[in-house]
Enzyme design. Structure first.
Site, PDB file in Angstrom:
ATOM      1  N   PRO A 191     -32.233 -40.866  -3.403  1.00  0.00           N
ATOM      2  CA  PRO A 191     -33.280 -41.706  -4.103  1.00  0.00           C
ATOM      3  C   PRO A 191     -33.236 -43.304  -3.716  1.00  0.00           C
ATOM      4  CG  PRO A 191     -31.616 -40.857  -5.641  1.00  0.00           C
ATOM      5  CD  PRO A 191     -31.051 -40.676  -4.298  1.00  0.00           C
ATOM      6  N   GLU A 192     -34.256 -43.593  -3.520  1.00  0.00           N
ATOM      7  CA  GLU A 192     -34.353 -45.141  -3.416  1.00  0.00           C
ATOM      8  C   GLU A 192     -34.981 -45.763  -4.807  1.00  0.00           C
ATOM      9  OE1 GLU A 192     -35.752 -46.459   0.597  1.00  0.00           O
ATOM     10  OE2 GLU A 192     -35.362 -44.598   1.407  1.00  0.00           O
ATOM     11  N   ARG A 198     -23.668 -33.506  -2.636  1.00  0.00           N
ATOM     12  CA  ARG A 198     -22.907 -34.336  -1.688  1.00  0.00           C
ATOM     13  C   ARG A 198     -21.858 -35.271  -2.424  1.00  0.00           C
ATOM     14  NH1 ARG A 198     -26.091 -36.956   3.315  1.00  0.00           N
ATOM     15  NH2 ARG A 198     -24.369 -37.371   4.017  1.00  0.00           N
TER      16      ARG A 198
END
Length: 274
Positions: free
Chosen positions: A2-3, A110
DNA sequence: CTAAGGACCTGTCGGC
DNA sequence: TGCCGACAGGTCCTTA
């Protein structure tokens, strides 16, 4: 993953389901994220009502009467609002269980995500050195000019630096530089004043457009309700190596290179090399 | 001070 | 089919 647009989309998605509800319990299944999830999270949160959901850069801020829960989603994190009794799967590391059978679940394969507590009246070190919000008035060409002055680092790397401006990640840095007609490898200090003006405007514009589309879903980004974002279809350069440039009459082909260890895309025709 | 590179993780994809 | 390396939306920390 996500940005800023994706985090903002998540913020807007979760807030209406959770604001005003008290936390009934906290379930930590995997405390080992980039930093350990604080062991005393439940002590802070149990019984506290969620007052507001904010955002600073890519950090989500869950505001409670006694402090703020900080959540960063890293590369692969996502948040969902689920019914009270939802079985957990692999990588479902943390649940906040709210009254009224609502569950906020952090999923992060991750484990680059971050979760921490900020006591009332303190500033968390993660937030202390962040630059301006790109959609706020204090992000302007004069600020970027000052940040770029004398720097030899590539402009793409500068705009991805959260001390310069927050929330601009790899996708939107590539997109904004294309829109402004600036080659990503240009040394920041070499940009002319009109280019910096264009870049500030392009960053704003790209982020706003992406928010309006619910963010970019490349593979696994989903909103709080599981729907994808639709900005992927508006990407001009990211992931389009070898394809024609979208600028009318340009005729260039998108190239890919690596800058500061990140995949970078640009049109050699309308973003002239340094 | 600046800039570059490694580290942290798992999943997926392409090539052989 | 299976194995192996490269790569992925981020940031922090160390090194030069």
């Amino acid at each position: 993953m996500p940005e800023l647009p994706e985090v903002e989309t998540i913020r807007r998605g979760i807030a209406p389901h959770l604001i005003g509800r008290r936390v009934e319990s906290v379930v930590v299944r995997q405390p080992r994220l980039r930093r350990p999830v604080p062991a005393e999270l439940a002590e802070h949160l149990d019984g506290q009502p969620l007052q507001a959901v904010g955002r600073r850069g890519k950090y989500l801020l869950l505001h409670f009467p006694n402090g703020t829960l900080l959540i960063h989603l890293g590369m692969s994190g996502s948040l969902r609002v689920l019914p009270g009794a939802s079985p957990a799967g692999r990588h479902d590391h943390l649940d906040l269980c709210f009254e009224g059978e609502r569950r906020l679940r952090l999923h992060d394969p991750r484990r680059f995500g971050l979760v921490d507590w900020q006591a009332l009246g303190t500033t968390h070190p993660w937030l202390a050195r962040l630059g301006p919000e790109p959609l706020d008035a204090d992000f302007h060409a004069q600020w970027l000019t000052q940040q770029a002055a004398g720097r030899r680092r590539p402009i793409k790397s500068l705009v991805m630096d959260s001390a310069v401006v927050v929330g601009v990640g790899n996708i939107y840095a590539n997109e904004a530089l294309w829109q402004a007609g600036i080659h990503p490898r240009r040394p920041a200090g070499d940009l002319a004043p009109p280019e910096l003006v264009r870049l500030v405007e392009a960053i704003r514009q790209v982020l706003q457009a992406a928010i309006a589309q619910g963010g970019t879903t490349l593979r696994d980004f989903t909103r709080a309700d599981g729907r994808p974002g639709y900005f992927a279809q508006s990407l001009a350069v990211y992931g389009r190596a070898g394809e024609p440039c979208n600028r009318p009459g340009c005729g260039g082909r998108i190239e890919q290179t690596v800058i500061a260890q990140r995949s970078s895309y640009y049109c050699p025709q309308c973003q002239p090399a340094p």
